[in-house]
Design an enzyme around this catalytic site. Structure first.
Site, PDB file in Angstrom:
ATOM      1  N   CYS A 129     -24.261 -12.552 -13.272  1.00 30.53           N
ATOM      2  CA  CYS A 129     -23.777 -12.858 -14.619  1.00 30.53           C
ATOM      3  C   CYS A 129     -24.900 -13.491 -15.449  1.00 30.53           C
ATOM      4  O   CYS A 129     -25.855 -14.056 -14.902  1.00 30.53           O
ATOM      5  CB  CYS A 129     -22.607 -13.830 -14.504  1.00 30.53           C
ATOM      6  N   CYS A 138     -24.688 -16.150 -16.838  1.00 30.02           N
ATOM      7  CA  CYS A 138     -24.657 -17.585 -16.539  1.00 30.02           C
ATOM      8  C   CYS A 138     -25.351 -17.895 -15.215  1.00 30.02           C
ATOM      9  O   CYS A 138     -25.462 -19.063 -14.826  1.00 30.02           O
ATOM     10  CB  CYS A 138     -23.215 -18.100 -16.500  1.00 30.02           C
ATOM     11  N   HIS A 152      -3.511 -10.033  -4.526  1.00 29.80           N
ATOM     12  CA  HIS A 152      -4.828  -9.791  -3.917  1.00 29.80           C
ATOM     13  C   HIS A 152      -5.851  -9.335  -4.945  1.00 29.80           C
ATOM     14  O   HIS A 152      -6.894  -8.802  -4.586  1.00 29.80           O
ATOM     15  CB  HIS A 152      -4.709  -8.765  -2.783  1.00 29.80           C
ATOM     16  N   PHE A 178      -5.694   0.774   3.464  1.00 32.95           N
ATOM     17  CA  PHE A 178      -6.916   0.343   4.142  1.00 32.95           C
ATOM     18  C   PHE A 178      -6.645  -0.269   5.507  1.00 32.95           C
ATOM     19  O   PHE A 178      -7.478  -0.242   6.392  1.00 32.95           O
ATOM     20  CB  PHE A 178      -7.660  -0.687   3.270  1.00 32.95           C
ATOM     21  N   ALA A 204       0.801  -1.229   0.000  1.00 31.84           N
ATOM     22  CA  ALA A 204       0.000   0.000   0.000  1.00 31.84           C
ATOM     23  C   ALA A 204       0.834   1.279   0.000  1.00 31.84           C
ATOM     24  O   ALA A 204       0.439   2.291  -0.587  1.00 31.84           O
ATOM     25  CB  ALA A 204      -0.935   0.005   1.207  1.00 31.84           C
ATOM     26  N   ASP A 259      10.774   8.647   2.583  1.00 28.50           N
ATOM     27  CA  ASP A 259       9.610   8.677   1.702  1.00 28.50           C
ATOM     28  C   ASP A 259       9.881   7.909   0.403  1.00 28.50           C
ATOM     29  O   ASP A 259      10.909   8.123  -0.264  1.00 28.50           O
ATOM     30  CB  ASP A 259       9.276  10.133   1.395  1.00 28.50           C
ATOM     31  N   GLN A 285       0.765  -6.480  -3.791  1.00 30.12           N
ATOM     32  CA  GLN A 285      -0.364  -6.760  -2.900  1.00 30.12           C
ATOM     33  C   GLN A 285      -1.489  -5.757  -3.150  1.00 30.12           C
ATOM     34  O   GLN A 285      -2.545  -5.856  -2.534  1.00 30.12           O
ATOM     35  CB  GLN A 285       0.088  -6.647  -1.436  1.00 30.12           C
TER      36      GLN A 285
END
Ligand SMILES: [Zn+2]
Length: 252
Positions: free
Chosen positions: A159, A161, A126, A40, A29, A241, A106
């Protein structure tokens, strides 16, 4: 070593990159926060206010799906407006130079693709939140049309399907996809420099990948604001940073 200052961090990193032939960037992140996408998991982050909806609830409950889509469209402006950061651009430069064959991430924000890395070379552990898929037939759906229908009817999409549609992310309780994990492990096993950028390295099994690289003889660099559990085994730890550290590597 922990880099004592920014100039030292950049100098040591430059030497490591010049010496390397097969670099594996691995991102979390922290590389995206400069673009306005929040972490998050961080304290005060979205997940501390809104508990994530587990996968089993999503598939079992239409109300859970409704809530998931509501939340997703609430943060759409953040994702849609985000642009690659200096960190993304620097890693894309390593890719274009041929030093890095792929990036392992990730993150779910699609910013590596936006920085110029081919989609098949972005290994997403992820998944990706910028589009959706059918959980049964894997057909891809774009979010724009789903949003229009959802906002008109408040009915979560299905969907053709009959399957359930979900953003292409890996939710809590949802099996990690095998193939990205295998590719990431394969890259880690054969690299000579592993760059962990903006990951707190706490989410397993993803966090085991840098350790695997180190055990296979690669140099390990960890660039992250906060200490990680792998700092002790890293060859270089940088807490400056991310954008400042990687900016000199853009376009080289
Ligand atoms: Zn389907």
């Amino acid at each position: 070593m922990i880099a004592p200052d920014l100039d030292t961090a950049i100098a040591v990193l430059r030497d490591l990159i010049e010496d390397a032939e097969r670099i594996v960037p691995f991102t979390g992140a922290g590389i995206s926060t400069e673009s306005g996408i929040p972490d998050f998991r961080s304290p005060g982050g979205l997940w501390t206010k809104n508990r994530p909806i587990p996968f089993e609830d999503y598939v079992a409950s239409v109300e859970a799906r409704r809530e998931a889509w509501r939340r997703r469209f609430n943060i759409e402006a953040t994702f849609a407006g985000a642009r690659p950061t200096r960190g993304h651009l620097a890693l894309a430069s390593l890719y274009k130079m041929g030093k890095a064959a792929a990036v392992v991430t990730q993150n779910i924000d699609n910013l590596h693709q936006a920085s110029g890395i081919a989609a098949q070379d972005v290994i997403e552990l992820h998944g990706n939140t910028t589009y959706a898929v059918c959980l049964d037939c894997a057909r891809r759906y774009e979010l724009g049309p789903i949003r229009e229908t959802f906002e008109a009817s408040e009915e979560p999409p299905d969907c053709d399907c009959g399957g359930i549609i979900k953003t292409a992310t890996v939710s809590f309780g949802q099996a990690m996809p095998d193939q990205p994990m295998r590719r990431a492990q394969e890259l880690a096993a054969h690299c000579d420099l592993f760059l962990s950028v903006g990951s707190s390295l706490v989410v397993w099994p993803a966090a085991g990948i840098p350790l695997m690289a180190k055990r296979n003889g690669a140099r390990l660099v960890i660039i992250n604001r906060d200490p990680t559990e792998l700092d002790d085994v890293a060859d270089l730890v940088v807490r400056n940073d991310i954008g400042d550290v990687l900016a000199p590597f853009i376009g080289h």
